[in-house]
Write a protein that holds these residues in place. Structure first.
Motif, PDB file in Angstrom:
ATOM      1  N   GLY A 176      35.400  27.944  30.483  1.00  0.00           N
ATOM      2  CA  GLY A 176      35.165  27.637  29.061  1.00  0.00           C
ATOM      3  C   GLY A 176      33.817  28.179  28.594  1.00  0.00           C
ATOM      4  O   GLY A 176      33.703  28.720  27.494  1.00  0.00           O
ATOM      5  N   GLU A 177      32.800  28.066  29.458  1.00  0.00           N
ATOM      6  CA  GLU A 177      31.478  28.607  29.114  1.00  0.00           C
ATOM      7  C   GLU A 177      31.538  30.129  28.990  1.00  0.00           C
ATOM      8  O   GLU A 177      30.918  30.710  28.106  1.00  0.00           O
ATOM      9  N   ALA A 178      32.274  30.761  29.899  1.00  0.00           N
ATOM     10  CA  ALA A 178      32.407  32.228  29.834  1.00  0.00           C
ATOM     11  C   ALA A 178      33.051  32.622  28.501  1.00  0.00           C
ATOM     12  O   ALA A 178      32.618  33.580  27.847  1.00  0.00           O
TER      13      ALA A 178
ATOM     14  N   ASP B 244      29.791  15.074  33.647  1.00  0.00           N
ATOM     15  CA  ASP B 244      28.788  15.170  32.569  1.00  0.00           C
ATOM     16  C   ASP B 244      29.443  15.582  31.260  1.00  0.00           C
ATOM     17  O   ASP B 244      29.020  15.170  30.189  1.00  0.00           O
ATOM     18  N   ARG B 245      30.445  16.431  31.359  1.00  0.00           N
ATOM     19  CA  ARG B 245      31.135  16.913  30.163  1.00  0.00           C
ATOM     20  C   ARG B 245      31.888  15.748  29.505  1.00  0.00           C
ATOM     21  O   ARG B 245      32.252  15.816  28.344  1.00  0.00           O
ATOM     22  N   GLY B 246      32.134  14.679  30.327  1.00  0.00           N
ATOM     23  CA  GLY B 246      32.667  13.450  29.757  1.00  0.00           C
ATOM     24  C   GLY B 246      34.152  13.459  29.520  1.00  0.00           C
ATOM     25  O   GLY B 246      34.643  12.793  28.633  1.00  0.00           O
TER      26      GLY B 246
ATOM     27  N   GLU C  33      29.491  33.291  41.659  1.00  0.00           N
ATOM     28  CA  GLU C  33      29.201  31.960  42.196  1.00  0.00           C
ATOM     29  C   GLU C  33      28.415  31.234  41.114  1.00  0.00           C
ATOM     30  O   GLU C  33      27.234  31.520  40.909  1.00  0.00           O
ATOM     31  N   ASN C  34      29.058  30.309  40.428  1.00  0.00           N
ATOM     32  CA  ASN C  34      28.359  29.589  39.349  1.00  0.00           C
ATOM     33  C   ASN C  34      27.687  28.347  39.918  1.00  0.00           C
ATOM     34  O   ASN C  34      28.096  27.216  39.660  1.00  0.00           O
ATOM     35  N   THR C  35      26.621  28.603  40.720  1.00  0.00           N
ATOM     36  CA  THR C  35      25.936  27.486  41.371  1.00  0.00           C
ATOM     37  C   THR C  35      24.490  27.358  40.898  1.00  0.00           C
ATOM     38  O   THR C  35      23.779  26.465  41.315  1.00  0.00           O
TER      39      THR C  35
HETATM   40  N1  LIG Z   1      25.761  26.728  35.755  1.00  0.00           N
HETATM   41  C1  LIG Z   1      25.992  25.591  35.094  1.00  0.00           C
HETATM   42  N2  LIG Z   1      25.038  24.632  35.063  1.00  0.00           N
HETATM   43  C2  LIG Z   1      25.241  23.472  34.414  1.00  0.00           C
HETATM   44  N3  LIG Z   1      26.376  23.151  33.769  1.00  0.00           N
HETATM   45  C3  LIG Z   1      27.362  24.057  33.773  1.00  0.00           C
HETATM   46  C4  LIG Z   1      27.228  25.323  34.432  1.00  0.00           C
HETATM   47  N4  LIG Z   1      28.385  26.023  34.253  1.00  0.00           N
HETATM   48  C5  LIG Z   1      29.189  25.236  33.518  1.00  0.00           C
HETATM   49  N5  LIG Z   1      28.572  24.068  33.227  1.00  0.00           N
HETATM   50  C6  LIG Z   1      29.130  22.932  32.474  1.00  0.00           C
HETATM   51  O1  LIG Z   1      30.125  22.364  33.292  1.00  0.00           O
HETATM   52  C7  LIG Z   1      31.198  21.894  32.498  1.00  0.00           C
HETATM   53  C8  LIG Z   1      32.478  22.567  32.999  1.00  0.00           C
HETATM   54  O2  LIG Z   1      32.450  23.943  32.643  1.00  0.00           O
HETATM   55  P1  LIG Z   1      33.649  24.576  31.792  1.00  0.00           P
HETATM   56  O3  LIG Z   1      34.100  23.612  30.754  1.00  0.00           O
HETATM   57  O4  LIG Z   1      33.219  25.926  31.362  1.00  0.00           O
HETATM   58  O5  LIG Z   1      34.735  24.672  32.961  1.00  0.00           O
HETATM   59  P2  LIG Z   1      36.237  25.200  32.927  1.00  0.00           P
HETATM   60  O6  LIG Z   1      36.364  26.133  34.072  1.00  0.00           O
HETATM   61  O7  LIG Z   1      36.558  25.709  31.568  1.00  0.00           O
HETATM   62  O8  LIG Z   1      37.024  23.857  33.234  1.00  0.00           O
HETATM   63  P3  LIG Z   1      38.521  23.400  32.813  1.00  0.00           P
HETATM   64  O9  LIG Z   1      39.461  24.309  33.539  1.00  0.00           O
HETATM   65  O10 LIG Z   1      38.573  21.989  33.329  1.00  0.00           O
HETATM   66  O11 LIG Z   1      38.579  23.479  31.317  1.00  0.00           O
HETATM   67  C9  LIG Z   1      30.848  22.221  31.055  1.00  0.00           C
HETATM   68  O12 LIG Z   1      30.272  21.098  30.439  1.00  0.00           O
HETATM   69  C10 LIG Z   1      29.835  23.332  31.207  1.00  0.00           C
HETATM   70  O13 LIG Z   1      28.931  23.397  30.113  1.00  0.00           O
END
Ligand SMILES: Nc1ncnc2c1ncn2[C@@H]1O[C@H](COP(=O)(O)OP(=O)(O)OP(=O)(O)O)[C@@H](O)[C@H]1O
Length: 197
Positions: free
Chosen positions: A15-17, A124-126, A162-164
């Motif tokens: 989602g962030e991407a 955290d995203r709730g 690696e999103n760490t």
């Molecule tokens: N490197 C990071 N550091 C801190 N928070 C992050 C990081 N990457 C992502 N997040 C946060 O982690 C949460 C999950 O990320 P995101 O919503 O992008 O995941 P997703 O892969 O789209 O998940 P889903 O498949 O469940 O929708 C979001 O609140 C996002 O802002």
């Protein structure tokens, strides 16, 4: 024209991407858009029938049904944009559908983070975890996604992130990938076998 697909387990950062892409003016096609369109075509309210139609599409038209129906949406953007991001592929079958449609113009980015980190970020995203269930909700979602063949798709990715690290580091890496793709577009690589001068 480049079509960039993302694949990754829940909470990995897809989602962030997609947010970064939109900020960069890159249109985003999500599998959810496809399902909402199909609901409307069938005269149904997406808010109520989303899950049911996603399942029906796969049952009626095979495991690549949703990917196949996203192709016209991508084609629409293709007329006006160099790059399109496809958010959240689910399986190797879907990857193959895109490879067939777009050939070398398609690339797959796998976004990865360990279970505990994804669990913290989602919490955290709730949403998603609900009451503290010790991560069982996420474990079950992981298993469902892997059951659709996501692991195999991740193994076939062209780029692995690696999103760490911090969110800003991740967002920067995504911007680089989006810009790289555009630059490659404007400077085509020499034909195979042709000596570079
Ligand atoms: N490197 C990071 N550091 C801190 N928070 C992050 C990081 N990457 C992502 N997040 C946060 O982690 C949460 C999950 O990320 P995101 O919503 O992008 O995941 P997703 O892969 O789209 O998940 P889903 O498949 O469940 O929708 C979001 O609140 C996002 O802002």
């Amino acid at each position: 024209m480049r079509v960039i697909g993302t694949v990754g387990l829940p909470g990995s950062g897809k989602g962030e991407a997609a947010n970064v892409a939109r900020e960069e003016g890159v249109p985003v096609v999500t599998m959810g858009d496809v399902i909402r369109r199909e609901c409307r075509d069938r005269g149904l309210d997406p808010a109520e029938h989303h899950g049911e139609i996603a399942k029906a599409l796969r049952e009626e038209n095979g495991p690549d049904a949703i990917a196949a129906r996203s192709l016209p949406l991508i084609e629409e953007y293709r007329r006006t944009n160099e790059t399109v991001l496809v958010d959240g592929l689910r399986s190797q079958v879907e990857v193959e559908r895109f490879e067939e449609a777009f050939g070398d113009e398609f690339s797959l980015v796998s976004i990865e983070a360990p279970f505990e980190l994804r669990r913290e970020r989602i919490s955290d995203r709730g949403r998603d975890l609900g009451e503290d269930d010790g991560g069982e909700g996420l474990r079950a979602r992981d298993e469902r996604e892997l059951g659709f063949g996501m692991g195999e798709a991740m193994e076939h990715a062209d780029v692995r992130i690696e999103n760490t690290d911090t969110l800003e580091t991740f967002r920067k890496r995504i911007r680089e990938i989006l810009r790289e793709e555009t630059e490659n577009e404007s400077e085509p690589a020499p034909e195979k076998g042709e000596p570079s001068r």
